[in-house]
Design a protein around this motif. Structure first.
Motif, short mmCIF file in Angstrom:
data_model
loop_
_atom_site.label_atom_id
_atom_site.label_comp_id
_atom_site.label_asym_id
_atom_site.label_seq_id
_atom_site.Cartn_x
_atom_site.Cartn_y
_atom_site.Cartn_z
N LEU A 2 -43.20 -23.61 7.43
CA LEU A 2 -42.65 -23.61 8.78
C LEU A 2 -41.53 -22.59 8.84
CD1 LEU A 2 -42.57 -24.96 11.60
CD2 LEU A 2 -40.98 -26.65 10.64
N LYS A 3 -41.79 -21.50 9.58
CA LYS A 3 -40.78 -20.45 9.71
C LYS A 3 -40.03 -20.68 11.01
CE LYS A 3 -40.25 -15.46 9.18
NZ LYS A 3 -40.94 -14.22 8.80
N LEU A 4 -38.71 -20.75 10.91
CA LEU A 4 -37.90 -21.20 12.03
C LEU A 4 -37.12 -20.05 12.67
CD1 LEU A 4 -36.54 -24.40 10.26
CD2 LEU A 4 -38.31 -24.31 12.05
N PRO A 58 -32.32 -36.02 -6.25
CA PRO A 58 -33.41 -36.53 -5.40
C PRO A 58 -32.89 -37.42 -4.27
CG PRO A 58 -33.66 -37.28 -7.70
CD PRO A 58 -32.33 -36.61 -7.59
N THR A 59 -33.54 -37.35 -3.13
CA THR A 59 -33.25 -38.26 -2.03
C THR A 59 -34.59 -38.62 -1.37
OG1 THR A 59 -31.90 -38.59 -0.06
CG2 THR A 59 -32.89 -36.43 -0.32
N THR A 60 -34.55 -39.45 -0.35
CA THR A 60 -35.78 -39.83 0.35
C THR A 60 -36.58 -38.59 0.74
OG1 THR A 60 -34.40 -41.54 1.32
CG2 THR A 60 -36.62 -41.29 2.23
N TYR A 61 -37.87 -38.64 0.52
CA TYR A 61 -38.73 -37.49 0.83
C TYR A 61 -38.96 -37.44 2.33
CZ TYR A 61 -42.87 -34.43 0.56
OH TYR A 61 -43.78 -33.41 0.71
N PHE A 62 -38.41 -36.43 2.99
CA PHE A 62 -38.61 -36.33 4.44
C PHE A 62 -38.91 -34.93 4.93
CE2 PHE A 62 -34.56 -34.52 6.13
CZ PHE A 62 -33.80 -34.51 4.96
N ILE A 63 -38.66 -33.92 4.09
CA ILE A 63 -38.94 -32.53 4.52
C ILE A 63 -40.29 -32.15 3.92
CG2 ILE A 63 -38.13 -30.15 4.51
CD1 ILE A 63 -35.32 -31.26 3.80
N LYS A 64 -41.34 -32.27 4.72
CA LYS A 64 -42.65 -31.97 4.13
C LYS A 64 -42.93 -30.48 4.07
CE LYS A 64 -47.48 -33.21 4.05
NZ LYS A 64 -48.51 -32.72 4.95
N PRO A 65 -42.76 -29.74 5.17
CA PRO A 65 -43.12 -28.31 5.06
C PRO A 65 -42.08 -27.51 4.28
CG PRO A 65 -42.28 -28.81 7.27
CD PRO A 65 -42.36 -30.12 6.53
N ASN A 66 -42.57 -26.44 3.71
CA ASN A 66 -41.74 -25.42 3.09
C ASN A 66 -41.07 -24.66 4.24
OD1 ASN A 66 -40.89 -23.06 1.84
ND2 ASN A 66 -42.86 -22.58 0.90
N LEU A 67 -39.73 -24.60 4.27
CA LEU A 67 -39.00 -24.03 5.41
C LEU A 67 -38.49 -22.63 5.11
CD1 LEU A 67 -36.69 -26.97 6.61
CD2 LEU A 67 -39.02 -26.41 7.35
N GLY A 68 -38.68 -21.75 6.10
CA GLY A 68 -38.08 -20.43 6.03
C GLY A 68 -37.49 -20.08 7.38
N VAL A 69 -36.87 -18.92 7.47
CA VAL A 69 -36.30 -18.48 8.75
C VAL A 69 -36.63 -17.02 8.96
CG1 VAL A 69 -34.35 -20.11 8.71
CG2 VAL A 69 -34.10 -17.83 7.68
N VAL A 70 -36.59 -16.59 10.21
CA VAL A 70 -36.71 -15.16 10.50
C VAL A 70 -35.50 -14.47 9.89
CG1 VAL A 70 -36.76 -13.43 12.33
CG2 VAL A 70 -37.98 -15.61 12.65
N GLN A 118 -48.02 -17.25 2.81
CA GLN A 118 -48.65 -16.04 3.34
C GLN A 118 -47.93 -15.59 4.60
OE1 GLN A 118 -53.23 -16.73 3.15
NE2 GLN A 118 -52.27 -18.75 3.30
N GLN A 119 -47.44 -16.59 5.38
CA GLN A 119 -46.77 -16.28 6.64
C GLN A 119 -45.60 -15.33 6.43
OE1 GLN A 119 -45.30 -18.39 10.56
NE2 GLN A 119 -44.81 -19.64 8.81
N GLY A 120 -45.52 -14.33 7.30
CA GLY A 120 -44.39 -13.43 7.26
C GLY A 120 -44.54 -12.28 6.30
#
Lengths: 376, 455
Positions: free
Chosen positions: A89-91, A230-242, A52-54
């Motif tokens: 997480l919008k960066l 696949p690799t170790t699960y470490f990025i939990k949030p869905n990432l976006g950018v401005v 929803q963000q953005g």
């Protein structure tokens, strides 16, 4: 073969399947027509962001309503399409982008969208794997992601169970309206008739609108997607950018899904493919956000076809030329999250004549009567 | 004129030979360090042995091909250890990865000689360490001078099964058993066709005879049941013989394979249409006898286009090179082209007999038990695919993840098609094939700047 219905829904993406489901649940005799298999194009091959963000302010009420449906998807259709609330997480990568994040906080507040601003120091404390170029972030804790491959088939399955007829591999070759009834002829010889036609045909919805005398400036939009091993699960949030030039998420299985920029397509085939230089550019953007992705292997890249409007928001609402015709297409890359609510809204427009969600910004004749709305 | 040749196996070598003789300097790309293809893969320099020992009957051919390859290298733009991970037919551009660096090459015409890989049918226990393909078992012996185990069982069908058995036995490895899923009756029925090429037939008989003469147990018309193992290693192979008796043979490694399938991903990405070939039981890119495809300027030769073996690949590579030259308006040696066409026509008949002699065992794949891992990348079992089966292979992939892992269906795709076809009761050919997507093989995420190259 002639098939009579109350409502014809054209296009088996997530939104179209949801419309068929909602209409059937309210007792309409509904027929869904899909050229290929449901969810073959934008709905099935997109990034899978449930964000929803953005969103454009005009889309936020729909996005809020859709998020509520996503939350009860399992009870609605018997499958959660792997929807998981990871947060979005919008960066920001510089001060200007950080200012953009701060400015959006007011918009979000106006639509009751919870957001949490994370400053320069906290962002690296909370997410130590982010690259040094990241200066701030805005977290939408209720956002998440889902598996696009599963949504449309699940909605179509539920629509069938509710009594809708779902015709896949049914390409419509002619559109007519005779004596108050739409008459659609398919390449396979079948004919479909109904007093109501709901045009939810994605990019191809533009041609349907044009067939009824209301052409719109629509372009094909093909996301440039890839997935890693696949690799170790470490990025939990869905990432976006401005600015949106890169977005990425990791699924618990470990694969990282990365999108950004556009591939190429030929909607007439239909055919679409990512572009190699865009894929390589996305490597750079992704590594700027998450340097630890270096060396991870990309196993596949892909694209699909969505419809893009000049102002990057869809056409939603009744036709201005043809009674009984309704449109919802040109989602400009936003249709996956919005789809479930769009289906509910279209069922209300068809059966009740109105929806509580404000739709003025999405009128089909907006290019004729007013200057294009610029994206926030 | 910029010509690109992808692959330096038998087809690629003979194509480049023709092109260089005609005065061209093509860009020539191969994934391996030293060319030769899979069949004539060379050991690293430190492990070199004489060709006779390595390649047996084929040593003369191998030596000739290697000699040609070495002679051509300085005359072309030679790019070893380079993966072509994508091709854009509209731009006529190859996208390459070498030593972690990205590069591109533009071409006016491209010949794809991308070779083949083993066709695998999953068995109970096939994901254990110690289980390889027949091709990998052979490369271990040829290129690395070692066997895949101390006591090796070889399972499958086709000429490669018997060749590998012969090579292992000759190299001093202990072959515990050779289990051929093809019955002797099927072989006998195909014998008249195979006699068209008495040399090929004699070699085949020789390998089979050599294996039997060494006292190695051999079984024809058997159904493999399971690869048994403990926590660390393979312990044996279980099968039902032609009379229906269940047997077990102890071993610590298994090589398996049921013929070959083309590595046709680049042809797919180039937009060349595919047809299902019922005789080979493979999806093959469309091309004519000269190597021309429906996509102008894009040519195919060798096992990457259609399984024919090394001898056919050499002929087809040379023939496709002439087609490229002819299409570019260059003079061609019509006598040489006629000879190639005649030889290729003759080989096609032999190949058809060979396919009939060692048919792909459809039922073995279609009847996989529900609990057998079908797609090892995604850990998906045959029963899970059956439960989600719909009449479209790509849609079933989307619903189950079959073929979505590191191998992108190169390993599991064949068996997945058969399991699906049986589950929905349709012909394999009607379900479609797994679509190719770039990259052709896994490619690392790297921030290194792209380096531009012109051919």
């Amino acid at each position: 073969m002639t098939i009579e219905s109350d409502v014809l829904v054209l296009g088996g993406g997530g939104a179209g399947c949801s419309a068929a489901l909602h209409l059937a649940r309210r007792g309409s005799k509904v027929t869904l027509l899909e050229r290929g298999l449901v969810g073959s194009q934008a709905s099935g091959v997109n990034y899978g962001g449930v964000r929803q963000q953005g969103r454009h302010p005009a889309e936020l009420p729909i996005a809020r309503r859709s998020r509520e449906i996503w939350g009860r998807l399992k009870e609605l259709v018997g499958c959660d399409a792997e929807f998981s609330i990871t947060g979005h997480l919008k960066l920001a990568r510089n001060a200007d982008e950080e200012a953009d994040l701060i400015a959006y906080l007011d918009t979000a507040r106006a639509y009751d969208l919870p957001l949490r601003m994370i400053g320069r120091n906290a962002i690296h404390r909370e997410y130590p794997w982010l690259g040094p170029d990241v200066v701030a972030g805005s977290l939408a804790p209720d956002d998440g992601s889902a598996n696009p491959r599963l949504l449309s088939p699940a909605l179509a399955h539920a629509a069938r169970a509710a009594g809708a007829a779902v015709h896949e591999q049914t390409e419509i070759t002619s559109y007519d309206r005779l004596n108050g009834r739409f008459v659609l002829k398919a390449r396979n010889g079948a004919e479909f008739r109904a007093p109501i036609l709901v045009n939810m045909a994605g990019y191809w919805g533009g041609a349907v609108a044009a067939a009824f005398g209301e052409a719109v400036p629509i372009e094909p939009l093909s996301p440039n997607m890839l997935v890693t091993e696949p690799t170790t699960y470490f990025i939990k949030p869905n990432l976006g950018v401005v600015g949106g030039n890169i977005y990425l998420r990791q699924i618990p299985r470990g694969n990282v899904i990365v999108g950004g920029g556009h591939g190429e397509s030929d909607p007439a085939v239909p055919w679409s493919r990512p572009l190699p230089e865009v894929t390589l550019q996305n490597f750079n953007y992704a590594l700027q956000l998450v340097p630890a992705l270096a060396g991870l292997h990309v196993i596949r890249s892909w694209s699909g076809i969505d419809g893009q409007m000049p102002d990057h928001i869809p056409v939603i609402g009744p036709s201005r030329t043809t009674p009984g015709l309704f449109h919802a297409f040109g989602f400009s890359g936003h249709g996956f999250q919005l789809g479930p609510a769009i289906g509910a809204i279209m069922s209300e427009l068809v059966l009740d004549g109105h929806s509580d969600v404000p739709l003025e910004a999405f009128q089909i004749d907006r290019w004729n009567v007013q200057p294009a709305v610029r994206e926030a | 004129m910029k010509i690109a040749v992808v692959g330096a196996g038998p087809a690629g070598v003979r194509a480049v030979e023709v092109l260089v003789a005609a005065g061209h300097r093509p860009i020539w790309i191969d994934e391996a360090p030293d060319g030769g293809g899979r069949i004539y893969q060379r050991p690293p320099a430190a492990l070199r042995r004489n060709a006779r020992e390595l390649y047996g009957f084929e040593s003369t051919k191998a030596a000739a091909l290697h000699g040609c390859l070495d002679r051509l290298k300085p005359l072309v733009d030679w790019r070893p250890e380079t993966l072509v991970w994508h091709i854009h037919p509209g731009r006529k551009t190859l996208y390459m990865l070498n030593g972690g660096m990205q590069a591109t090459a533009a071409y006016d015409a491209v010949l794809l000689c991308t070779g083949a890989m083993d066709r695998v049918i999953p068995l109970q226990g096939w994901t254990q360490p110690g289980v390889t393909t027949l091709g990998a078992a052979q490369i271990a012996v040829k290129a690395q001078g070692c066997a895949i185990g101390h006591r090796v069982a070889l399972v499958g069908t086709g000429p490669l099964l018997w060749l590998v058995a012969h090579q292992y036995a000759k190299a001093g490895a202990q072959v515990a058993v050779v289990i051929d899923t093809t019955s002797l009756a099927s072989l006998a029925a195909a014998a008249p066709g195979l006699l068209r090429d008495s040399i090929t037939f004699a070699k085949g008989l020789y390998y089979m005879g050599s294996v039997k003469a060494r006292g190695i147990p051999t079984v024809h018309g058997a159904i493999p049941l399971a690869i048994e193992h403990d926590e660390t290693a393979v312990t044996g192979v279980r099968f039902r013989d032609a009379r229906g008796r269940e047997q077990r043979v102890a071993c610590d490694a298994v090589g398996m394979g049921w013929g070959l399938k083309p590595e046709s991903q680049l042809a797919d990405l180039a937009g060349i249409p595919f047809d299902f070939d019922p005789l080979q039981h493979n999806w093959l890119p469309e091309r004519d006898a000269t190597g021309r495809t429906p996509v102008a300027s894009h040519y195919l030769a060798g096992d990457g286009a259609s399984i024919g073996g090394a001898a056919v690949a050499e002929l087809a590579g040379a023939r496709a090179a002439w087609a490229i030259l002819q299409d570019a308006g260059r003079a061609i040696d019509t006598a040489a082209v006629r000879r190639l066409d005649r030889a290729l026509a003759r080989q096609r008949k032999i190949r058809a007999a060979l396919e009939r002699a060692f048919p792909f065992p459809v039922r073995l794949a279609a009847d996989l038990a529900d609990d057998i891992i079908l797609c090892r990348c995604e850990g998906l079992r045959a029963g899970e695919l059956r439960a989600a089966a719909v009449s479209d292979l790509n849609r079933t992939k989307a619903l189950t993840r079959t073929g979505m892992g590191r191998c992108q269906g190169r390993i599991c795709g064949v068996a997945a098609s058969e399991v699906l076809a049986a589950a929905v009761n349709q012909e394999t050919a009607t379900l479609g094939r797994l679509r190719g997507q770039p990259p052709v093989k896994p490619m690392p995420v790297t921030s290194l700047p792209a380096r531009e190259h012109a051919a």
